[in-house]
Design a protein around this motif. Sequence first.
Motif: not given
Length: 611
Positions: A472-477, A519-526, A531-536, A555-557
């Motif tokens: 899973x990813x968002x935007x360019x992820x 798998x979560x691809x996180x690459x965009x601050x926006x 995405x954290x909600x989806x991880x939860x 640290x957060x993730x």
Amino acid sequence: MCGIIGISALPGSLPEPLGRVIRRCLERLEYRGYDSAGIAVVNGEALIVRKGKGKISELAVKLKFDLLDGVSGIGHTRWATHGKPSDSNAHPHLDCLEKIAVVHNGIISNYLELKQRLEAQGHTFRSETDTEVIAHLVEEYVRQGLDLLDAFRKAVCELDGTYAIAMISVLDPCKVYFARKTSPLIVGLCSGFNIVASDIPALLEYTSSVIVLHDGELGYITPTEVYIERDGVPVSWRDRVRTITWSLEMATKGGYPHFMLKEIHEQPLALTNTLTGLDLDTVRSVCRLLDRTDRVFITGAGTSYHAGLVGEYLLTELCGLDAHTFIASEYRKYMNIADENSVLIAISQSGETIDTLMAVRSLRKTGCKVIAISNVIDSTIPRESDHVVYTRAGPEIGVAATKTFTTQILTLTVIALELARMRERLSSTEYSKLLTSLKEIPRLVEQILRIHEIKAKVLARYIKDRQNMYYLGRGLGVPIAMEGALKLKEIAYIHAEAYPAGESKHGPIALVESGFPVVFVVLDDYYVDSTVSNIMEMRARDAYVITLCPVKYAQKLSRLSDFLFELPNIDYRLAPIPYIIPLQLLAYYTSVMRGLDPDKPRNLAKTVTVE
Ligand code: M6R
């Protein structure tokens, strides 16, 4: 799909017996298919054929390919289309009298009708393939009194569909006849012998001088002569000879256990070569064309389609273009909206994928201009396009695309940056900053390979026993998730689906239970918070969460993840290249740990030249 080879040689001109040379060339074409293989040679009055189901290395021992010798020979490695993989369906195929042997890549779409006619004329068929009709057709015309070239020409004229053909015969021992329509075929010029082959890697050991044959051309090679004609008229080819800059070493494993691992590790160099080798004049003309256009379509298949999705994102976001990517085989509906004011960017590492070629041909008919991005000089898609930008990844032999994906993205990024500057959507400071970061990417990739290879190996131990997985990813992820899933699916045979992360709760999450890898691809601050909600949501269902994110979010993730790849902090628009690397490594090691051969995944071939 399918690799073919043909050699005509003066006695003593080859470094090794003909059978051995053909076997070695075939091994370099095996990425095109490995259901069966075979070799035929003309030796004196005899046509000797050895072929069977299985991989070349096994067949070479069993059938003693290396002991075959003669003045001309052909070889084939098969990706089955018509007729299951079997000894009898393996190429070469013969005529009734066993004087003519043929190998073929492509599909003869009217073979049933030709077969019925030939059977009515008394010909007996031994296989279920479409190819066999070619040998019988030539035999029929020879029986009617034509010489071999006329018979071959007349036979080829009757074929519908796609083909690269090589043919030898005891009736004219020194010649290898060839013909091409859509399926790729090249001629390699050597001293004392000449070669025809499906692709460049087959020839690299013997020559760097090649002629790329065009659609509709046929002819023959002898040890000292090349004859090409089109519509019965001889073609002058001397100004079409190209020097290939790929080295033989590039087409060997160079100490790595698999081509795929070598190609993953070659990415820093491939990216540097692509960046430094880009023809900036072409890039600027491409940008001028894009600047004037109303609408941009991008197309490709498999991995090249995923690179296209990254390109769409960049052209939209950085340049404000109306860009839309479609899967090449789905080109039909775009013929209704493309016109002379639109542009198609066609992405294909091989430059030969038939789906992409059909999209190019169809949209071109509307007046739409075509820009090709390809890794193979003079291949069909570049030749049929208005502009070509070449990636310089070197030969990619592993069936799974790796270095060609990252070099395609790099090329699209350079185009997007240049156009954004041209359109004044990026200030010169922003442009310079992004360009400096882009130049840093080969080094970042090197660093990721160094740090994360071992981590990917550790994670593969967990993944190897799973049956399903989400990316899973968002935007360019999203395209990176899609590419990661495709890699795992195609070489590790684990069912892997990619979705925009937000979409996961609209159905896919129903499959998730304890230990299900996501798998979560996180690459965009926006998108971090969403995405954290989806991880939860996944964690609440006991999923096994694997996260790729910039160090700044580690640290957060890390608290929310079972496995974390901390990747360099980089502008998210440049992140797709470095962020795919751990996923390529994960797929590779999972495949190896499952006891599979990542270079030769079942049912697949490197270049798909059938629709
Ligand atoms: O040569 P092309 O880039 O046109 O090939 C397109 C696809 O066939 C190719 O990317 C395929 O999906 C790869 N096996 C993916 O790893």
